[in-house]
Write a protein that holds these residues in place. Structure first.
Motif, PDB file in Angstrom:
ATOM      1  N   ASN A  42       0.843  -1.197   0.000  1.00 20.42           N
ATOM      2  CA  ASN A  42       0.000   0.000   0.000  1.00 20.42           C
ATOM      3  C   ASN A  42       0.875   1.242   0.000  1.00 20.42           C
ATOM      4  N   GLY A  43       0.508   2.190  -0.843  1.00 19.84           N
ATOM      5  CA  GLY A  43       1.221   3.469  -0.859  1.00 19.84           C
ATOM      6  C   GLY A  43       2.540   3.437  -1.612  1.00 19.84           C
ATOM      7  N   ALA A  44       2.818   2.340  -2.325  1.00 19.38           N
ATOM      8  CA  ALA A  44       4.106   2.239  -3.036  1.00 19.38           C
ATOM      9  C   ALA A  44       4.171   3.170  -4.243  1.00 19.38           C
ATOM     10  N   LYS A  46       1.939   2.619  -7.083  1.00 20.14           N
ATOM     11  CA  LYS A  46       1.469   1.890  -8.274  1.00 20.14           C
ATOM     12  C   LYS A  46       0.356   2.664  -8.991  1.00 20.14           C
ATOM     13  N   THR A  47      -0.659   3.043  -8.210  1.00 23.44           N
ATOM     14  CA  THR A  47      -1.799   3.736  -8.812  1.00 23.44           C
ATOM     15  C   THR A  47      -1.377   5.071  -9.399  1.00 23.44           C
ATOM     16  N   THR A  48      -0.507   5.778  -8.690  1.00 21.17           N
ATOM     17  CA  THR A  48      -0.046   7.078  -9.179  1.00 21.17           C
ATOM     18  C   THR A  48       0.640   6.916 -10.540  1.00 21.17           C
ATOM     19  N   LEU A  49       1.457   5.878 -10.650  1.00 23.82           N
ATOM     20  CA  LEU A  49       2.155   5.637 -11.917  1.00 23.82           C
ATOM     21  C   LEU A  49       1.148   5.358 -13.038  1.00 23.82           C
TER      22      LEU A  49
END
Ligand SMILES: Nc1ncnc2c1ncn2[C@@H]1O[C@H](COP(=O)(O)OP(=O)(O)OP(=O)(O)O)[C@@H](O)[C@H]1O
Ligand SMILES: [Mg+2]
Lengths: 320, 291
Positions: A42-44, A46-49
């Motif tokens: 979580n929070g790594a 991934k979604t932002t990328l």
């Protein structure tokens, strides 16, 4: 698209939210036809990328090329042949599943109305397509999300934790579908925080932690790096079992587990010999179960939130 | 998830041929479909049709006409005066509200439903989607105005009658000219209505919240009305977006004067352009992180 162009090429991308670096100088390359996993806790980031890939947010620096197109040069045409969803797919609750898909088809600029029926069938929503989406279950919405993606007949499918929130049957179906699509030549870029999912589906993987890349490589490379498996051991006499381990099996580590019992770590062969010796020493063996898979153990090693991030990513195999 | 993906070459060829951007027309069709599917927009149009009928019937049945209001004195005995009385009332706060219900929601509802990411990951650019929403909101505002005006004028004429109208300077206007003047007076609502729609669109984009998008322009309108009612603010009055709502008075005077009308058009244009330009820039540059 020039010959040999990557499906996705991410070069030195950074994104900061109010001082918090969500994605930090990430580079990666997804070749056409491969199934690529982005793995991270979580929070790594991934979604932002993936949001940056879809043009929903802009990187502070760096570049993302999709089939050799960029948002700066090609605007929304960057998404030609690209489909997918970010986090859980969202639809208009006051429209039916079919109306949602019909509308999205309009926004695709494509003219194949039959395709709506077809994708509804692929995701097993036939029969519920004329119900309002507001009444759909989470899993149904997830499947509608897949249908909406397939509607574009993509060359690249981008899925952000597609199995999130699904029941075991749903997870199995989702993975089977992704594998089937990939077998048909579709490039898949998928994010997950489950090592087993990535291991089952993907050819290549990037492991992220705190916005940075912690590992790049193939699943095969990952396996060779994986530590020996740990096993939880419950015996009738833990103290004696530890002594047996220390005296006769220096190749394995036996230590008390915080949750009770012992954890034995070592090669499979070493563990087998150790267990045989325990039996031989008449120490009752009550349980012997793997703590986590080797790849899971590696995942935790690479992404452990407590430890400092590696200054440079571990790079293996063909990937940068 | 059982069947396989369609990989027939003809399907791929057809898709490849059509792959590209969705045009403004497609985005418009999509936005119109969504609007038509919403209960709220249909209810609002129905209200615009029925409310004037109820108001006209109730007011005409009063024994004492509302003398303090413009054209109120003649409203119970003259259908044209009744239509102008309703116009004066509607322009105070009803028109900003009617248009804001759709315009204030049209962007914010995408945030509320988390659907920005759904539409913006298709083949439609933010600009096209922006203009499609703007056009649909403007279209809705204008349709609501036409329905409101038509229902008011028709009901007033039928219920109260089509007698010669006494204008603001005491002049008598024959029924045929009176009808044209009343219709023209309602038509002068278009520029400020468009401007209020654009303001509502800006509130919707900027706040990402439908309640703010809808209430914002209405509150702004009320504040402007209060300010407009104060004395000694002649320099500010032409800048207020509520002033153009009164520009029709000049049409009912003798001789007619159209200065306020032209001034109102300019004011409305400035408010519209500034609101739309700001909304466009905000939407174009924002990060879509929700949903
Ligand atoms: N809109 C936002 N505003 C501020 N910070 C954000 C925003 N979106 C994400 N972040 C932060 O950026 C970091 C990366 O978030 P992101 O959602 O990309 O992680 P993730 O790998 O997808 O996590 P998860 O597995 O939970 O989905 C997190 O620290 C998160 O708190
Ligand atoms: Mg995520």
């Amino acid at each position: 698209m020039s010959a040999g162009a990557a499906a996705v090429e991410v070069v030195g991308v950074t994104k900061t939210y109010a001082g918090l670096v969500a994605v930090d100088d990430v580079s990666m390359r997804v070749a056409p036809g491969e199934v690529y996993g982005i793995l991270g806790p979580n929070g790594a980031g991934k979604t932002t990328l993936l949001r940056m890939l879809f043009g929903l947010i802009r990187p502070d620096s760096g570049e993302i090329r999709v089939f050799d197109r960029t948002w700066a040069d090609d605007d929304v045409r960057t998404l030609d042949g690209v489909a997918g969803f970010i986090e859980s797919p969202k639809f208009y609750p006051y429209l039916t599943g079919r109306q949602n898909l019909e509308g999205l088809r309009l926004l695709d600029g494509t003219g194949l109305p039959d395709r709506v029926e077809e994708v509804l069938d692929i995701v097993d929503l036939t029969g519920r397509e004329d119900h309002k989406v507001g009444g759909y279950s989470y899993g149904m919405r997830q499947r509608l999300g897949v249908a909406a993606s397939l509607l574009r007949s993509p060359r690249l499918l981008v899925l952000d934790e597609p199995a999130n929130g699904l029941d075991p049957g749903g997870i199995r179906d989702m993975r089977a579908l992704v594998k089937r699509l990939a077998a048909g030549g579709l490039t898949v870029l998928l994010s997950s925080h489950h090592m087993d999912e990535v291991e089952e589906i993907c050819d290549n993987v990037t492991i992220m932690r705190r916005g940075s890349v912690a590992f790049h490589g193939t699943i095969a490379d990952l396996r060779t790096m994986a530590p020996d498996p740990g096993h939880l051991l419950r015996t009738g006499d833990d103290a004696k079992a530890v002594v047996v381990g220390r005296l006769r099996h220096p190749d394995i580590v036996v230590e008390p587990s915080p949750d009770g019992g012992l954890v034995a770590t070592g090669s499979e062969r070493g563990l087998a010999a150790y267990v045989a010796d325990l039996v031989h020493a008449e120490i009752p063996l009550l349980a012997f179960t793997p703590t986590r898979t080797p790849l899971e153990a590696l995942f935790f090693m690479l992404t452990d939130a407590e430890a400092d991030p590696p200054s440079r990513p571990v790079v293996a195999g063909a990937c940068r | 998830m059982s069947a396989t993906v369609d990989d027939r070459p003809e399907v791929h060829a057809a898709l490849a041929a059509t792959r590209g951007q969705a045009g403004l027309a497609a985005a418009l069709r999509w936005e119109t479909r969504k609007l038509r599917a919403q209960l709220r927009s249909r209810a609002l149009l129905l209200g615009a049709l029925l409310a004037p009928i109820a108001v006209v019937v109730v007011v005409s049945a009063q024994s004492r006409p509302p003398k303090d209001t413009l054209f109120g004195r003649f409203a119970t005995e003259n259908g044209f005066a009744m239509a102008l009385l309703v116009l004066g009332f509607a322009s105070q706060w009803l028109l900003p509200l009617v248009t804001a219900v759709v315009a204030g929601d049209i962007f914010a509802s995408e945030d509320q439903h988390g659907t920005w990411k759904t539409v913006l990951t298709r083949s439609v650019s933010r600009s096209r989607l922006f203009w499609a929403k703007v056009l649909v909101a403007l279209g809705f505002g204008l349709v609501a105005l036409v329905v409101l005006a038509a229902a008011t004028i028709a009901t007033s004429a039928l219920v109260v009658g089509r007698q010669p109208l006494t204008g603001l300077s005491g002049q008598v206007v024959e029924p045929h000219s009176a009808l044209l003047l009343v219709a023209a007076a309602w038509a002068t609502m278009v520029p400020p209505l468009v401007a209020f729609t654009c303001v509502a669109l800006l509130f919707s984009v900027w706040s990402r919240n439908a309640a703010v998008g809808i209430a914002g322009p209405v509150v702004l309108g009320m504040v402007m009305q209060l300010v407009g009612g104060l004395g000694g603010i002649e320099a500010v009055r032409p800048l207020l977006l509520t002033t153009p709502f009164e520009a029709w008075h000049g049409l009912l005077a003798s001789p007619r004067f159209t200065g306020p009308l032209l001034e109102g058009c300019t004011t409305s244009l400035v408010w519209s352009v500034v609101s739309l330009a700001t909304a466009f820039l905000v939407l174009r540059h924002r990060d879509i992180t929700g949903g």
